[in-house]
Design an enzyme around this catalytic site. Structure first.
Site, mmCIF file in Angstrom:
data_model
loop_
_atom_site.group_PDB
_atom_site.id
_atom_site.type_symbol
_atom_site.label_atom_id
_atom_site.label_comp_id
_atom_site.label_asym_id
_atom_site.label_seq_id
_atom_site.Cartn_x
_atom_site.Cartn_y
_atom_site.Cartn_z
ATOM 1 N N ASP A 160 0.842 -1.197 0.000
ATOM 2 C CA ASP A 160 0.000 0.000 0.000
ATOM 3 C C ASP A 160 0.876 1.246 0.000
ATOM 4 O O ASP A 160 1.970 1.246 0.575
ATOM 5 C CB ASP A 160 -0.895 0.030 1.244
ATOM 6 N N SER A 161 0.389 2.312 -0.621
ATOM 7 C CA SER A 161 1.188 3.545 -0.672
ATOM 8 C C SER A 161 1.477 4.090 0.721
ATOM 9 O O SER A 161 2.540 4.681 0.961
ATOM 10 C CB SER A 161 0.470 4.604 -1.516
#
Length: 272
Positions: A63-64
């Site tokens: 995930d960012s």
């Protein structure tokens, strides 16, 4: 000198670990790494995928908002990335009880708030047992999963109506509660491929008659690599450090095939 560096870069094959900082996507991290290596070697990137100057890829999206270990394959090493996707991974995550978000993590908008003061450490530890082993899990809408060739997260952000994917089988090998200070709690998670920690935290909150989202997520292990190893951070994204960090990795199915051939031929097993 440039020709020597270009030759060395294009001769590299294998897997190596890099550190992905929070805020950047896995693709952005990989593109920055690739850009630096090509620039150092004095090479230009072809835009067509089939004519890539440098073959490079990663073995599983983070995930960012997450950070930690990102396994990178270079050259022939890109063929080994499939084993990274399906193999075991470890994470450390901090969840927050009492608040649910649309992204299932702290980057999203709060969609629900519920009391959590009834939850004890014992409640949490007992509930974790029900999420250990082979379970069914509904992936987040904000994810890299695709519908008609487009990521669900992109479709949702564009305002399209997107239905959640059906529950799918995943495995949590081990879940350990390491800290419990409501509303925050910290877990060590060891899981198989396709597992979403954000979904786990959501489901735990709901199972405890509350709600929850991921506050922090760090990948600490993937395949044979750990965050404690010589993970390459941005200040060491160069040809020399990549060459030193490279490790060859033989997927389990290839290992089994080699053992079978050894048994059939009667040759001495490879001890390397």
């Amino acid at each position: 000198m440039a020709a020597e560096k270009a030759s060395r870069l294009l001769s590299l094959n294998g897997l190596f670990p890099v550190y992905k900082a929070p805020g950047a996507t896995s693709a952005q991290t990989l593109n920055e790494l690739k850009s630096r290596l090509l620039k150092e070697a004095g090479l230009k990137e072809f835009t067509k995928r089939k004519k890539q100057t440098l073959k490079i890829g990663h073995g599983g999206t983070l995930d960012s908002t997450a950070s930690g270990l990102l396994v990178v394959g270079i050259g022939e090493g890109t063929k080994m990335l499939g084993a990274m996707l399906t193999g075991s991974k470890k994470y450390t995550t901090t969840g927050e009880l009492g608040k649910a978000t649309d992204t299932l993590d702290a980057s999203g908008t709060v969609t629900q708030e519920k009391p959590y003061d009834h939850i004890t450490r014992e409640d949490m530890e007992n509930k974790l047992k029900t999420f250990t082993g082979n379970i069914l899990q509904v992936p987040p809408l904000f994810s890299a999963l695709k519908k008609n060739g487009k990521r669900l997260s992109c479709l949702v952000r564009e305002g399209a109506e997107v239905e959640a994917k059906p529950p799918r089988p995943v495995v949590a090998h081990k879940l350990t509660l390491t800290n419990f200070q409501p509303p925050l709690f910290t877990l060590d998670v060891e899981c198989g491929g396709g597992f979403y920690v954000r979904s786990l935290i959501r489901d735990i909150g709901e199972a405890l008659s509350s709600c929850a989202h991921v506050k922090e997520l760090i990948r600490t292990k993937q395949g044979p690599f750990t965050l404690d190893d010589d993970v390459l951070r941005e200040d060491r994204w160069d040809i020399e450090h990549v060459a030193r960090a490279l490790q060859t990795y033989t997927p389990p199915e290839e290992q089994a095939s080699k053992r079978l051939k050894t048994e059939e031929t009667g040759a001495a097993p490879d001890q390397s």
